[in-house]
Design a protein around this motif. Structure first.
Motif, PDB file in Angstrom:
ATOM      1  N   TRP A  50       0.864  -1.185   0.000  1.00  0.00           N
ATOM      2  CA  TRP A  50       0.000   0.000   0.000  1.00  0.00           C
ATOM      3  C   TRP A  50       0.897   1.229   0.000  1.00  0.00           C
ATOM      4  O   TRP A  50       1.772   1.371   0.845  1.00  0.00           O
ATOM      5  CB  TRP A  50      -0.875  -0.024   1.253  1.00  0.00           C
ATOM      6  CG  TRP A  50      -1.923   1.049   1.324  1.00  0.00           C
ATOM      7  CD1 TRP A  50      -3.213   0.964   0.876  1.00  0.00           C
ATOM      8  CD2 TRP A  50      -1.814   2.349   1.909  1.00  0.00           C
ATOM      9  NE1 TRP A  50      -3.891   2.122   1.132  1.00  0.00           N
ATOM     10  CE2 TRP A  50      -3.049   3.003   1.766  1.00  0.00           C
ATOM     11  CE3 TRP A  50      -0.768   3.036   2.533  1.00  0.00           C
ATOM     12  CZ2 TRP A  50      -3.281   4.290   2.219  1.00  0.00           C
ATOM     13  CZ3 TRP A  50      -0.993   4.319   2.986  1.00  0.00           C
ATOM     14  CH2 TRP A  50      -2.246   4.934   2.834  1.00  0.00           C
ATOM     15  N   LEU A 131      -4.308   6.730   9.735  1.00  0.00           N
ATOM     16  CA  LEU A 131      -4.649   6.286   8.372  1.00  0.00           C
ATOM     17  C   LEU A 131      -5.438   4.990   8.330  1.00  0.00           C
ATOM     18  O   LEU A 131      -5.686   4.455   7.263  1.00  0.00           O
ATOM     19  CB  LEU A 131      -3.368   6.134   7.534  1.00  0.00           C
ATOM     20  CG  LEU A 131      -2.570   7.421   7.305  1.00  0.00           C
ATOM     21  CD1 LEU A 131      -1.263   7.110   6.592  1.00  0.00           C
ATOM     22  CD2 LEU A 131      -3.383   8.427   6.521  1.00  0.00           C
ATOM     23  N   GLN A 133      -8.508   4.157   8.533  1.00  0.00           N
ATOM     24  CA  GLN A 133      -9.749   4.133   7.758  1.00  0.00           C
ATOM     25  C   GLN A 133      -9.504   4.064   6.256  1.00  0.00           C
ATOM     26  O   GLN A 133     -10.408   3.773   5.499  1.00  0.00           O
ATOM     27  CB  GLN A 133     -10.630   5.338   8.110  1.00  0.00           C
ATOM     28  CG  GLN A 133     -10.098   6.679   7.647  1.00  0.00           C
ATOM     29  CD  GLN A 133      -9.077   7.308   8.577  1.00  0.00           C
ATOM     30  OE1 GLN A 133      -8.623   6.699   9.544  1.00  0.00           O
ATOM     31  NE2 GLN A 133      -8.712   8.545   8.295  1.00  0.00           N
ATOM     32  N   GLU A 134      -8.249   4.298   5.822  1.00  0.00           N
ATOM     33  CA  GLU A 134      -7.895   4.229   4.400  1.00  0.00           C
ATOM     34  C   GLU A 134      -7.270   2.897   4.028  1.00  0.00           C
ATOM     35  O   GLU A 134      -6.976   2.656   2.859  1.00  0.00           O
ATOM     36  CB  GLU A 134      -6.895   5.341   4.061  1.00  0.00           C
ATOM     37  CG  GLU A 134      -7.419   6.737   4.294  1.00  0.00           C
ATOM     38  CD  GLU A 134      -6.333   7.784   4.100  1.00  0.00           C
ATOM     39  OE1 GLU A 134      -5.334   7.511   3.398  1.00  0.00           O
ATOM     40  OE2 GLU A 134      -6.489   8.878   4.656  1.00  0.00           O
ATOM     41  N   ARG A 135      -7.020   2.034   5.010  1.00  0.00           N
ATOM     42  CA  ARG A 135      -6.215   0.842   4.782  1.00  0.00           C
ATOM     43  C   ARG A 135      -7.013  -0.438   5.017  1.00  0.00           C
ATOM     44  O   ARG A 135      -7.172  -0.884   6.140  1.00  0.00           O
ATOM     45  CB  ARG A 135      -5.003   0.868   5.704  1.00  0.00           C
ATOM     46  CG  ARG A 135      -4.076   2.030   5.407  1.00  0.00           C
ATOM     47  CD  ARG A 135      -2.964   2.109   6.417  1.00  0.00           C
ATOM     48  NE  ARG A 135      -1.939   3.034   5.974  1.00  0.00           N
ATOM     49  CZ  ARG A 135      -0.835   3.299   6.642  1.00  0.00           C
ATOM     50  NH1 ARG A 135      -0.609   2.689   7.798  1.00  0.00           N
ATOM     51  NH2 ARG A 135       0.047   4.143   6.182  1.00  0.00           N
ATOM     52  N   GLU A 136      -7.456  -1.019   3.913  1.00  0.00           N
ATOM     53  CA  GLU A 136      -8.191  -2.279   4.010  1.00  0.00           C
ATOM     54  C   GLU A 136      -7.333  -3.354   4.683  1.00  0.00           C
ATOM     55  O   GLU A 136      -7.824  -4.143   5.487  1.00  0.00           O
ATOM     56  CB  GLU A 136      -8.630  -2.741   2.621  1.00  0.00           C
ATOM     57  CG  GLU A 136      -9.455  -4.005   2.664  1.00  0.00           C
ATOM     58  CD  GLU A 136      -9.816  -4.537   1.282  1.00  0.00           C
ATOM     59  OE1 GLU A 136     -10.794  -5.301   1.204  1.00  0.00           O
ATOM     60  OE2 GLU A 136      -9.124  -4.211   0.300  1.00  0.00           O
ATOM     61  N   GLU A 164     -17.147   0.520   4.564  1.00  0.00           N
ATOM     62  CA  GLU A 164     -17.053   1.729   3.741  1.00  0.00           C
ATOM     63  C   GLU A 164     -15.923   1.625   2.717  1.00  0.00           C
ATOM     64  O   GLU A 164     -16.096   1.974   1.554  1.00  0.00           O
ATOM     65  CB  GLU A 164     -16.849   2.956   4.637  1.00  0.00           C
ATOM     66  CG  GLU A 164     -16.923   4.252   3.864  1.00  0.00           C
ATOM     67  CD  GLU A 164     -16.935   5.455   4.775  1.00  0.00           C
ATOM     68  OE1 GLU A 164     -15.866   6.084   4.924  1.00  0.00           O
ATOM     69  OE2 GLU A 164     -17.999   5.776   5.337  1.00  0.00           O
ATOM     70  N   ILE A 165     -14.759   1.131   3.153  1.00  0.00           N
ATOM     71  CA  ILE A 165     -13.634   1.026   2.215  1.00  0.00           C
ATOM     72  C   ILE A 165     -13.912  -0.053   1.166  1.00  0.00           C
ATOM     73  O   ILE A 165     -13.566   0.120   0.002  1.00  0.00           O
ATOM     74  CB  ILE A 165     -12.292   0.811   2.952  1.00  0.00           C
ATOM     75  CG1 ILE A 165     -11.144   1.269   2.064  1.00  0.00           C
ATOM     76  CG2 ILE A 165     -12.094  -0.621   3.382  1.00  0.00           C
ATOM     77  CD1 ILE A 165      -9.822   1.411   2.779  1.00  0.00           C
ATOM     78  N   LYS A 168     -16.114   1.558  -1.407  1.00  0.00           N
ATOM     79  CA  LYS A 168     -15.337   2.453  -2.277  1.00  0.00           C
ATOM     80  C   LYS A 168     -14.525   1.668  -3.293  1.00  0.00           C
ATOM     81  O   LYS A 168     -14.470   2.022  -4.471  1.00  0.00           O
ATOM     82  CB  LYS A 168     -14.391   3.336  -1.460  1.00  0.00           C
ATOM     83  CG  LYS A 168     -15.074   4.463  -0.724  1.00  0.00           C
ATOM     84  CD  LYS A 168     -14.063   5.249   0.104  1.00  0.00           C
ATOM     85  CE  LYS A 168     -14.770   6.296   0.940  1.00  0.00           C
ATOM     86  NZ  LYS A 168     -13.846   6.930   1.916  1.00  0.00           N
ATOM     87  N   LYS A 172     -14.913   1.622  -7.379  1.00  0.00           N
ATOM     88  CA  LYS A 172     -13.764   1.994  -8.193  1.00  0.00           C
ATOM     89  C   LYS A 172     -13.574   0.986  -9.327  1.00  0.00           C
ATOM     90  O   LYS A 172     -13.163   1.339 -10.423  1.00  0.00           O
ATOM     91  CB  LYS A 172     -12.506   2.031  -7.324  1.00  0.00           C
ATOM     92  CG  LYS A 172     -11.387   2.878  -7.884  1.00  0.00           C
ATOM     93  CD  LYS A 172     -10.179   2.829  -6.991  1.00  0.00           C
ATOM     94  CE  LYS A 172     -10.147   4.061  -6.121  1.00  0.00           C
ATOM     95  NZ  LYS A 172      -8.884   4.155  -5.362  1.00  0.00           N
TER      96      LYS A 172
END
Length: 174
Positions: A50, A131, A133-136, A164-165, A168, A172
């Motif tokens: 990531w 971070l 919440q951005e990292r599955e 949520e992720i 998204k 995408k």
């Protein structure tokens, strides 16, 4: 050192340099010996790098510990364990400078995701992890052991952040 109160801490361990599974196992053992009792462990889950490109996939595991350590004491001990397991932040800095990337491959990474319900921001440590919440790759193993753990600032549980992720990422791909 530390207090008489037991604090519930969630850490995420990860690495993409072999022997990955053995390194994560040893990290869990050292955390249990030196930091506090490991009370829950996710499966080891695998993901692509990531924030940078790497051939080797990452192995990640979430652990819940009960500790008497204060947050910065905990950080010092997790970083000492990283060094013992072969992490060399100086050589990582050189690699990142040469590549222009923010991240690079590593032998071990131990991130403090939650420390009770504490929110804190210092030059060395931000809680909860800024971070997550951005990292599955962080949310998926945490959801196995602490799906209802709530991020105070975002007002969402780990399970809700993961949902949520995933939503998204799904959109995408469409």
């Amino acid at each position: 050192m530390g207090s008489e109160v037991l604090h519930s801490v969630i850490v995420l361990t990860g690495c993409n340099i072999a022997p990955k599974e053995q390194t994560l196992q040893r990290a869990a053992e050292l955390l249990d010996e030196r930091v506090g009792c490991v009370v829950a462990k996710s499966e080891i889950l695998y993901s692509e790098a990531w924030g940078f490109s790497a051939e080797e996939r990452f192995a990640n595991q979430a652990l819940e510990l009960l500790t008497r350590l204060e947050p910065l004491q905990l950080l010092d001990l997790t970083q000492a364990i990283e060094r013992e397991l072969g992490r060399d932040r100086e050589s990582e800095s050189a690699i990142k400078s040469a590549s222009g990337e923010r991240y690079c491959s590593r032998t071990i990474d131990i991130d403090i995701m939650f420390y009770d319900d504490v929110t804190m921001q210092s030059p060395r440590l931000t809680l909860p992890h800024p971070l997550m919440q951005e990292r599955e790759f962080a949310l998926r193993p945490m959801a196995q052991i602490a799906p209802e753990r709530r991020h105070k600032e975002l007002g969402m549980t780990v399970a809700e952040m993961l949902q949520e992720i995933e939503h998204k990422l799904h959109n995408k791909k469409l």
